[in-house]
Design a protein around this motif. Sequence first.
Motif, PDB file in Angstrom:
ATOM      1  N   ARG A  43      37.667  48.677  35.484  1.00 24.07           N
ATOM      2  CA  ARG A  43      38.849  48.590  34.621  1.00 24.07           C
ATOM      3  C   ARG A  43      38.411  48.125  33.240  1.00 24.07           C
ATOM      4  NH1 ARG A  43      41.467  43.805  38.262  1.00 24.07           N
ATOM      5  NH2 ARG A  43      39.489  43.783  39.373  1.00 24.07           N
ATOM      6  N   PHE A  83      53.076  58.530  40.997  1.00 28.46           N
ATOM      7  CA  PHE A  83      53.768  57.301  41.382  1.00 28.46           C
ATOM      8  C   PHE A  83      55.158  57.639  41.915  1.00 28.46           C
ATOM      9  CE2 PHE A  83      55.141  52.956  41.054  1.00 28.46           C
ATOM     10  CZ  PHE A  83      56.440  52.997  40.553  1.00 28.46           C
ATOM     11  N   GLU A 116      43.959  45.054  40.464  1.00 33.97           N
ATOM     12  CA  GLU A 116      43.537  46.204  41.258  1.00 33.97           C
ATOM     13  C   GLU A 116      44.585  46.529  42.301  1.00 33.97           C
ATOM     14  OE1 GLU A 116      39.812  45.621  43.204  1.00 33.97           O
ATOM     15  OE2 GLU A 116      39.908  47.510  44.310  1.00 33.97           O
ATOM     16  N   GLN A 117      44.903  47.809  42.419  1.00 39.58           N
ATOM     17  CA  GLN A 117      45.743  48.270  43.509  1.00 39.58           C
ATOM     18  C   GLN A 117      44.816  48.792  44.605  1.00 39.58           C
ATOM     19  OE1 GLN A 117      49.038  50.809  42.331  1.00 39.58           O
ATOM     20  NE2 GLN A 117      49.458  49.540  40.540  1.00 39.58           N
ATOM     21  N   SER A 168      57.564  51.173  43.178  1.00 37.19           N
ATOM     22  CA  SER A 168      56.918  49.874  43.371  1.00 37.19           C
ATOM     23  C   SER A 168      57.958  48.890  43.907  1.00 37.19           C
ATOM     24  CB  SER A 168      56.293  49.360  42.075  1.00 37.19           C
ATOM     25  OG  SER A 168      57.262  49.253  41.059  1.00 37.19           O
ATOM     26  N   GLU A 176      47.990  52.053  33.270  1.00 39.32           N
ATOM     27  CA  GLU A 176      49.049  51.239  33.854  1.00 39.32           C
ATOM     28  C   GLU A 176      50.052  50.842  32.785  1.00 39.32           C
ATOM     29  OE1 GLU A 176      48.222  47.712  36.611  1.00 39.32           O
ATOM     30  OE2 GLU A 176      49.082  46.819  34.817  1.00 39.32           O
ATOM     31  N   PHE A 188      50.303  58.013  49.726  1.00 34.57           N
ATOM     32  CA  PHE A 188      49.437  56.833  49.705  1.00 34.57           C
ATOM     33  C   PHE A 188      50.273  55.581  49.491  1.00 34.57           C
ATOM     34  CE2 PHE A 188      45.461  59.002  49.649  1.00 34.57           C
ATOM     35  CZ  PHE A 188      45.614  60.140  48.856  1.00 34.57           C
ATOM     36  N   PHE A 199      44.348  50.868  47.941  1.00 34.75           N
ATOM     37  CA  PHE A 199      45.009  52.016  48.541  1.00 34.75           C
ATOM     38  C   PHE A 199      44.724  52.146  50.025  1.00 34.75           C
ATOM     39  CE2 PHE A 199      46.954  54.547  45.155  1.00 34.75           C
ATOM     40  CZ  PHE A 199      46.498  53.861  44.042  1.00 34.75           C
ATOM     41  N   GLY A 200      45.717  52.644  50.743  1.00 27.55           N
ATOM     42  CA  GLY A 200      45.518  53.035  52.124  1.00 27.55           C
ATOM     43  C   GLY A 200      44.889  54.415  52.208  1.00 27.55           C
ATOM     44  N   GLY A 254      48.894  41.040  42.070  1.00 29.40           N
ATOM     45  CA  GLY A 254      49.750  40.837  40.926  1.00 29.40           C
ATOM     46  C   GLY A 254      49.894  42.130  40.161  1.00 29.40           C
ATOM     47  N   THR A 255      50.383  42.039  38.938  1.00 34.56           N
ATOM     48  CA  THR A 255      50.553  43.226  38.104  1.00 34.56           C
ATOM     49  C   THR A 255      49.622  43.124  36.909  1.00 34.56           C
ATOM     50  OG1 THR A 255      52.333  42.155  36.848  1.00 34.56           O
ATOM     51  CG2 THR A 255      52.964  43.417  38.790  1.00 34.56           C
ATOM     52  N   TYR A 294      53.351  49.634  46.710  1.00 35.17           N
ATOM     53  CA  TYR A 294      53.576  50.891  46.000  1.00 35.17           C
ATOM     54  C   TYR A 294      53.478  52.066  46.966  1.00 35.17           C
ATOM     55  CZ  TYR A 294      51.663  47.651  42.514  1.00 35.17           C
ATOM     56  OH  TYR A 294      51.398  46.540  41.747  1.00 35.17           O
ATOM     57  N   ARG A 308      38.995  56.361  51.124  1.00 36.19           N
ATOM     58  CA  ARG A 308      40.211  56.133  50.362  1.00 36.19           C
ATOM     59  C   ARG A 308      39.917  55.957  48.878  1.00 36.19           C
ATOM     60  NH1 ARG A 308      42.542  51.195  53.291  1.00 36.19           N
ATOM     61  NH2 ARG A 308      41.604  52.252  55.058  1.00 36.19           N
ATOM     62  N   LEU A 309      40.951  56.078  48.089  1.00 37.62           N
ATOM     63  CA  LEU A 309      40.861  55.770  46.664  1.00 37.62           C
ATOM     64  C   LEU A 309      40.474  54.300  46.494  1.00 37.62           C
ATOM     65  CD1 LEU A 309      44.038  57.323  45.014  1.00 37.62           C
ATOM     66  CD2 LEU A 309      41.733  57.463  44.093  1.00 37.62           C
ATOM     67  N   LEU A 362      39.048  51.274  43.449  1.00 39.50           N
ATOM     68  CA  LEU A 362      38.806  50.964  42.049  1.00 39.50           C
ATOM     69  C   LEU A 362      37.314  50.990  41.759  1.00 39.50           C
ATOM     70  CD1 LEU A 362      40.008  49.970  39.322  1.00 39.50           C
ATOM     71  CD2 LEU A 362      39.529  47.644  40.128  1.00 39.50           C
ATOM     72  N   TYR A 401      39.317  55.100  39.085  1.00 41.97           N
ATOM     73  CA  TYR A 401      39.299  55.044  40.542  1.00 41.97           C
ATOM     74  C   TYR A 401      38.393  56.152  41.051  1.00 41.97           C
ATOM     75  CZ  TYR A 401      43.047  51.610  41.141  1.00 41.97           C
ATOM     76  OH  TYR A 401      43.796  50.450  41.153  1.00 41.97           O
ATOM     77  N   PHE A 443      41.932  52.280  33.963  1.00 41.79           N
ATOM     78  CA  PHE A 443      41.106  52.144  35.159  1.00 41.79           C
ATOM     79  C   PHE A 443      40.392  53.456  35.455  1.00 41.79           C
ATOM     80  CE2 PHE A 443      43.338  48.308  36.674  1.00 41.79           C
ATOM     81  CZ  PHE A 443      44.549  48.430  36.040  1.00 41.79           C
ATOM     82  N   SER A 449      53.439  48.147  36.257  1.00 38.43           N
ATOM     83  CA  SER A 449      52.374  48.356  37.243  1.00 38.43           C
ATOM     84  C   SER A 449      52.315  49.758  37.804  1.00 38.43           C
ATOM     85  CB  SER A 449      52.459  47.386  38.421  1.00 38.43           C
ATOM     86  OG  SER A 449      52.011  46.135  38.015  1.00 38.43           O
ATOM     87  N   ARG A 450      53.128  50.646  37.292  1.00 33.30           N
ATOM     88  CA  ARG A 450      53.027  52.038  37.693  1.00 33.30           C
ATOM     89  C   ARG A 450      51.706  52.580  37.176  1.00 33.30           C
ATOM     90  NH1 ARG A 450      56.867  57.031  36.082  1.00 33.30           N
ATOM     91  NH2 ARG A 450      58.509  55.554  36.506  1.00 33.30           N
ATOM     92  N   LEU A 451      50.894  53.145  38.079  1.00 34.53           N
ATOM     93  CA  LEU A 451      49.669  53.824  37.655  1.00 34.53           C
ATOM     94  C   LEU A 451      49.979  55.287  37.375  1.00 34.53           C
ATOM     95  CD1 LEU A 451      46.925  52.461  40.095  1.00 34.53           C
ATOM     96  CD2 LEU A 451      47.079  52.062  37.635  1.00 34.53           C
ATOM     97  N   VAL A 508      44.361  48.110  53.442  1.00 36.12           N
ATOM     98  CA  VAL A 508      45.702  48.656  53.650  1.00 36.12           C
ATOM     99  C   VAL A 508      45.595  49.720  54.741  1.00 36.12           C
ATOM    100  CG1 VAL A 508      47.581  49.951  52.576  1.00 36.12           C
ATOM    101  CG2 VAL A 508      46.314  48.235  51.243  1.00 36.12           C
ATOM    102  N   TYR A 552      52.631  56.266  46.414  1.00 34.84           N
ATOM    103  CA  TYR A 552      52.251  57.390  45.573  1.00 34.84           C
ATOM    104  C   TYR A 552      52.197  58.620  46.462  1.00 34.84           C
ATOM    105  CZ  TYR A 552      50.546  53.957  42.139  1.00 34.84           C
ATOM    106  OH  TYR A 552      50.442  52.930  41.228  1.00 34.84           O
ATOM    107  N   GLU A 561      60.371  49.331  40.269  1.00 32.29           N
ATOM    108  CA  GLU A 561      60.344  50.520  39.429  1.00 32.29           C
ATOM    109  C   GLU A 561      60.297  51.753  40.335  1.00 32.29           C
ATOM    110  OE1 GLU A 561      57.076  50.617  36.661  1.00 32.29           O
ATOM    111  OE2 GLU A 561      57.866  52.369  35.594  1.00 32.29           O
ATOM    112  N   LYS A 562      60.918  52.829  39.889  1.00 27.86           N
ATOM    113  CA  LYS A 562      60.819  54.086  40.623  1.00 27.86           C
ATOM    114  C   LYS A 562      60.720  55.235  39.647  1.00 27.86           C
ATOM    115  CE  LYS A 562      65.820  54.471  41.242  1.00 27.86           C
ATOM    116  NZ  LYS A 562      66.923  54.621  42.208  1.00 27.86           N
ATOM    117  N   SER A 563      60.105  56.314  40.122  1.00 27.72           N
ATOM    118  CA  SER A 563      59.936  57.477  39.268  1.00 27.72           C
ATOM    119  C   SER A 563      61.105  58.441  39.477  1.00 27.72           C
ATOM    120  CB  SER A 563      58.613  58.177  39.576  1.00 27.72           C
ATOM    121  OG  SER A 563      58.687  58.829  40.830  1.00 27.72           O
TER     122      SER A 563
END
Lengths: 114, 108
Positions: B49, A45, A102-103, A48, B90, A91, A105-106, A97-98, A33, B43-44, B46, B36, B34, B94-96, A4, A35, A56-58
């Motif tokens: 898990r 977060f 694994e997400q 997404s 999570e 970030f 990150f940039g 997938g969900t 996503y 970067r962050l 994983l 991380y 998870f 999918s919100r971490l 990313v 963050y 979804e949003k916070s």
Amino acid sequence: EPEVTQTPSHQVTQMGQEVILRCVPISNHLYFYWYRQILGQKVEFLVSFYNNEISEKSEIFDDQFSVERPDGSNFTLKIRSTKLEDSAMYFCASSEGTSGNEQFFGPGTRLTVL
Amino acid sequence: AQRVTQPEKLLSVFKGAPVELKCNYSYSGSPELFWYVQYSRQRLQLLLRHISRESIKGFTADLNKGETSFHLKKPFAQEEDSAMYYCAGETSGSRLTFGEGTQLTVNP
């Protein structure tokens, strides 16, 4: 290995200005996503995004924030009128997938609001 | 509300010593958990898990539902393990949710 990417690495702006933070997710990923991490605080977060809409949003993600996938590769976060408290590391992440995926990150964009 | 806590901001051990980074969670239902890691100027990424029950770089983490914990352990720490470690949970969307992070320093 695909990564990313995020641009710019550092953005300095004046309070009240609009900023757009850019991200290029991994090409075969479907979930995106944002963050943020205020200095000395947790990674939080924001939002997404899947199938061209917010999934979804916070509570942080108020009307000042918006996200967009303007083309097949970019994923952007816009802050309409920045405040001092928006200063943070932002970030972007993407995943295939969900639920347990694994997400990835940039490297982050450091936003400084003066 | 979903919550992840890491009680130690800083943890310092000597090379070859065992290390345990603590993580506790508060979730309704069965969370995906998870670890991380963020190495200096990287970067962050994983580390592992709970669903995979794997060992990565010698680290393991076991989900203890009774204690609502997911502590990260390694029997013999190496200098290259020095990094910031984040526990995250999570939700179904999918919100971490991240913990505060623990900065691990492994001294020679």
